[in-house]
Design a protein around this motif. Structure first.
Motif, PDB file in Angstrom:
ATOM      1  N   PHE A  20       0.819  -1.215   0.000  1.00 41.02           N
ATOM      2  CA  PHE A  20       0.000   0.000   0.000  1.00 41.02           C
ATOM      3  C   PHE A  20       0.853   1.265   0.000  1.00 41.02           C
ATOM      4  N   PHE A  21       1.611   1.499   1.053  1.00 38.09           N
ATOM      5  CA  PHE A  21       2.503   2.662   1.097  1.00 38.09           C
ATOM      6  C   PHE A  21       3.603   2.420   2.117  1.00 38.09           C
ATOM      7  N   ASP A  22       4.831   2.654   1.684  1.00 41.28           N
ATOM      8  CA  ASP A  22       6.019   2.442   2.523  1.00 41.28           C
ATOM      9  C   ASP A  22       6.428   3.761   3.156  1.00 41.28           C
ATOM     10  N   PRO A 404       2.688  -2.904  -6.067  1.00 42.18           N
ATOM     11  CA  PRO A 404       2.458  -1.732  -5.214  1.00 42.18           C
ATOM     12  C   PRO A 404       1.390  -0.778  -5.744  1.00 42.18           C
ATOM     13  N   MET A 405       0.693  -0.165  -4.807  1.00 41.81           N
ATOM     14  CA  MET A 405      -0.283   0.877  -5.114  1.00 41.81           C
ATOM     15  C   MET A 405       0.410   1.997  -5.875  1.00 41.81           C
ATOM     16  N   GLN A 406      -0.266   2.489  -6.915  1.00 48.06           N
ATOM     17  CA  GLN A 406       0.329   3.481  -7.813  1.00 48.06           C
ATOM     18  C   GLN A 406      -0.186   4.879  -7.448  1.00 48.06           C
ATOM     19  N   TRP A 407       0.630   5.600  -6.672  1.00 51.81           N
ATOM     20  CA  TRP A 407       0.204   6.893  -6.134  1.00 51.81           C
ATOM     21  C   TRP A 407       0.464   8.047  -7.087  1.00 51.81           C
ATOM     22  N   ASN A 408       1.574   7.985  -7.823  1.00 58.02           N
ATOM     23  CA  ASN A 408       1.898   9.057  -8.769  1.00 58.02           C
ATOM     24  C   ASN A 408       2.823   8.518  -9.849  1.00 58.02           C
ATOM     25  N   PHE A 415       5.291   4.675  -4.326  1.00 58.43           N
ATOM     26  CA  PHE A 415       5.051   3.712  -3.242  1.00 58.43           C
ATOM     27  C   PHE A 415       6.166   3.725  -2.204  1.00 58.43           C
ATOM     28  N   THR A 416       7.410   3.864  -2.651  1.00 57.87           N
ATOM     29  CA  THR A 416       8.556   3.800  -1.748  1.00 57.87           C
ATOM     30  C   THR A 416       9.701   4.634  -2.296  1.00 57.87           C
ATOM     31  N   PRO A 426       4.510  -1.544 -14.759  1.00 58.98           N
ATOM     32  CA  PRO A 426       5.103  -0.495 -15.598  1.00 58.98           C
ATOM     33  C   PRO A 426       4.126   0.593 -16.047  1.00 58.98           C
ATOM     34  N   ASN A 427       2.814   0.324 -15.967  1.00 57.16           N
ATOM     35  CA  ASN A 427       1.861   1.338 -16.426  1.00 57.16           C
ATOM     36  C   ASN A 427       1.569   2.407 -15.372  1.00 57.16           C
ATOM     37  N   TYR A 428       2.363   2.442 -14.286  1.00 58.48           N
ATOM     38  CA  TYR A 428       2.096   3.392 -13.204  1.00 58.48           C
ATOM     39  C   TYR A 428       2.206   4.848 -13.640  1.00 58.48           C
ATOM     40  N   LYS A 429       2.931   5.119 -14.717  1.00 59.08           N
ATOM     41  CA  LYS A 429       3.111   6.508 -15.141  1.00 59.08           C
ATOM     42  C   LYS A 429       1.815   7.124 -15.676  1.00 59.08           C
ATOM     43  N   SER A 430       0.934   6.274 -16.176  1.00 62.41           N
ATOM     44  CA  SER A 430      -0.347   6.788 -16.682  1.00 62.41           C
ATOM     45  C   SER A 430      -1.521   6.409 -15.790  1.00 62.41           C
TER      46      SER A 430
END
Length: 541
Positions: A20-22, A404-408, A415-416, A426-430
């Motif tokens: 979730f968040f580190d 991991p949760m994708q916050w930004n 995430f950390t 890898p799609n966390y950027k969008s």
């Protein structure tokens, strides 16, 4: 204090803490990380957070192997962190659900260490031993029995060999478990998700499975009469005195057998998780219609149900049942609509509210889910081609839900600041929270609107449920009704544009929410639905 039925009115948000968040940069999510994100959770609008296991554990199975029920695993923090989380949640009127593992412990728990030290140990009968084991298989190993060289007997484990099953037929063991439940209630825990609870009662004599050649037929050690007896005892000795919510993990149940767990007159559990709808290869309108009809008619009015499509053990439903490519936003919103308007308590799994998807890593070694890797090996041994076995692994492995949760869009998705325990999709950027917050018609904002609609309308929580359009192959149509309002929900469970005819039209229906920018404000006899279109109409009585 006595139990009430507040569990019928809430929306639950599941947090897989490790991902979730580190908060401290060690690459592992932690309890302080959950506390740091409570403002986000509060704005989402949910009423309960379900926290994955946080008791002390060597983490052979990510916390589902407990070595101390009254302490916190080191990776997640300290008891002070849990106490602060509970306090901060209660300040925000958010309740805390603990994921409690009562069927088995870790082999590093002091009870098991003592039990295997001598056959005369007082803790020996806290576990299940045999000189001649039966033919049961575990979920994660070839056999459910492992030979203990020090005591020259086999011990039972439904899961990994490092998770020996507790012997609930021993009254002393049961008292220990009841005291643990009470201890956490005293700490401020409001609800319990009881892991693998359908396994606690073993059939007398531990009989062999009747069809050993069929792998899944061997599950004659779940949902037994003994399990129901122990749950009733837990209720009478602990739960009856507290207004806590309980939900049990009960794989393999039918609508009829689940009713035994949740019938309010039996005093066992408030609701259970059953998995028939999420273990299929596809979901369409006829399948869902038949599924919800059976469960509603079986469990109501004396029982209650759960509504979910993802969790920590399942792949992302948008990738399996929706369309995570061309219609990611639309299909994610459709399943949100179904989840938050269907009869039962909705459970949202972290990340689904921003449309997180399954992941495909370049190397199988990048995956951490050992159980799914084992099933991949079993598939190869059973004769499946490497291509087919790998295809199934990529679709169904549990790491799909555990990235991991994708916050930004920053490194590791925010995430950390360290190296994450598992790679980020890898799609966390969008696909991330920050991006979703900036987009007015995002999946995240749609979830917020739906949760608010659910919270403000008793008809969507406790209202009657009725299905329509029994023969339609694309549209799932149903109503939720109470004394004040009626809601009509229309869902196109497909990637096709389809026409849906409604013969009896009340002209007073008004659209209250939908997943496309332009949708008809009222209904006509012939209605054209776009791919994965969802509409919710309402009428005041």
């Amino acid at each position: 204090m006595t139990k009430s039925d507040w569990f019928k009115d809430v929306v639950v948000y599941q947090i897989y803490t490790r991902s979730f968040f580190d908060s401290n940069g060690d690459g592992v999510g932690d309890i302080a990380g959950v506390t740091a994100k409570l403002d986000y959770i509060e704005k989402l609008g949910v009423d309960v957070i379900w926290i994955s296991p946080f008791c002390s554990s060597p983490n052979y199975d990510n916390g589902y192997d407990v070595s101390d029920y009254r302490d916190v695993m080191k990776e997640f923090g300290f008891m002070d962190d849990i106490e602060l989380l509970i306090e901060e949640c209660h300040k925000r009127n958010i309740k805390v659900m603990m994921d409690l593992v009562l069927n088995h412990s870790s082999d590093e728990h002091p009870w098991f260490i003592e039990a295997r030290s001598s056959k005369d140990s007082p803790k020996r009968d806290y576990y299940i031993w045999s000189k001649e084991p039966n033919n049961w298989e575990s979920y994660f190993e070839d056999s459910a029995w492992t030979f203990d060289e020090s005591s020259e007997e086999y011990y039972l484990h439904h899961f990994y060999y490092k998770q020996p099953d507790l012997n609930w037929s021993n009254p002393k063991l049961r008292e220990e478990m009841y005291e643990i439940v009470q201890w956490w209630i005293d700490k401020g825990i409001d609800a319990f998700r009881l892991d693998a609870i359908h396994h606690i009662g073993k059939p007398e004599g531990l009989p062999d499975a009747l069809e050993p050649e069929k792998r899944w037929s061997k599950r004659n050690y779940r949902n037994t009469e003994e399990t129901h007896q122990y749950l009733q005892e837990l209720y009478e000795k602990v739960l009856i005195n507290h207004d806590v919510m309980t939900v049990g993990e009960t794989g393999g149940t039918t609508p009829e057998s689940s009713r035994l767990y949740v019938d309010q007159d039996r005093n066992e559990l408030d609701m259970v998780f059953h998995f028939g709808h999420v273990l299929t290869k596809k979901l369409d309108a006829p399948i869902l219609r038949d599924y919800f009809k059976k469960w509603y008619h079986s469990l109501s009015p004396k029982g209650w149900d759960t509504v979910f499509f993802s969790n920590h053990d399942l792949p992302r439903h948008i990738s399996i049942f929706g369309d995570d490519q061309d219609y990611r936003k639309e299909s994610a919103k459709l399943f949100a609509t179904l989840e938050l308007t269907m009869w039962g308590t909705p459970y949202i799994y972290q990340g689904e509210e921003i449309g997180m998807t399954n992941v495909i890593f370049d190397d199988i070694d990048d995956y951490q889910d050992q159980a799914s890797k084992k099933r991949y090996e079993w598939a190869l041994k059973s004769g499946k081609s490497e291509e087919k076995a790998l295809e199934y692994f990529l679709q169904r492995n549990r790491d799909n839900a555990r990235t991991p949760m994708q916050w930004n869009s920053q490194e590791h998705g925010g995430f950390t600041t360290g190296e994450p325990w598992i790679k980020v999709n890898p799609n966390y950027k969008s696909i991330n929270v920050e991006e979703e917050n900036q987009e007015a018609d995002s999946i995240l904002n749609y979830y917020k609107e739906l949760i608010a609609l659910h919270k403000d309308n008793n008809a969507l929580k406790r209202g009657d449920f009725k299905l329509y359009g029994e023969e339609d192959s694309h549209i799932l149509a149903y109503t939720r009704t109470d004394e004040e309002r009626e809601f009509l929900i229309l869902l196109n469970i497909s990637g096709d544009s389809v026409e849906y005819r409604i013969d009896e039209i009340n002209q007073d229906w008004n659209l209250v929410i939908g997943n496309y920018a332009k949708q008809p404000e009222s209904l006509s006899q012939n209605n054209l639905f776009k791919p994965w279109e969802a509409r919710v109409y309402m009428i005041n009585k």
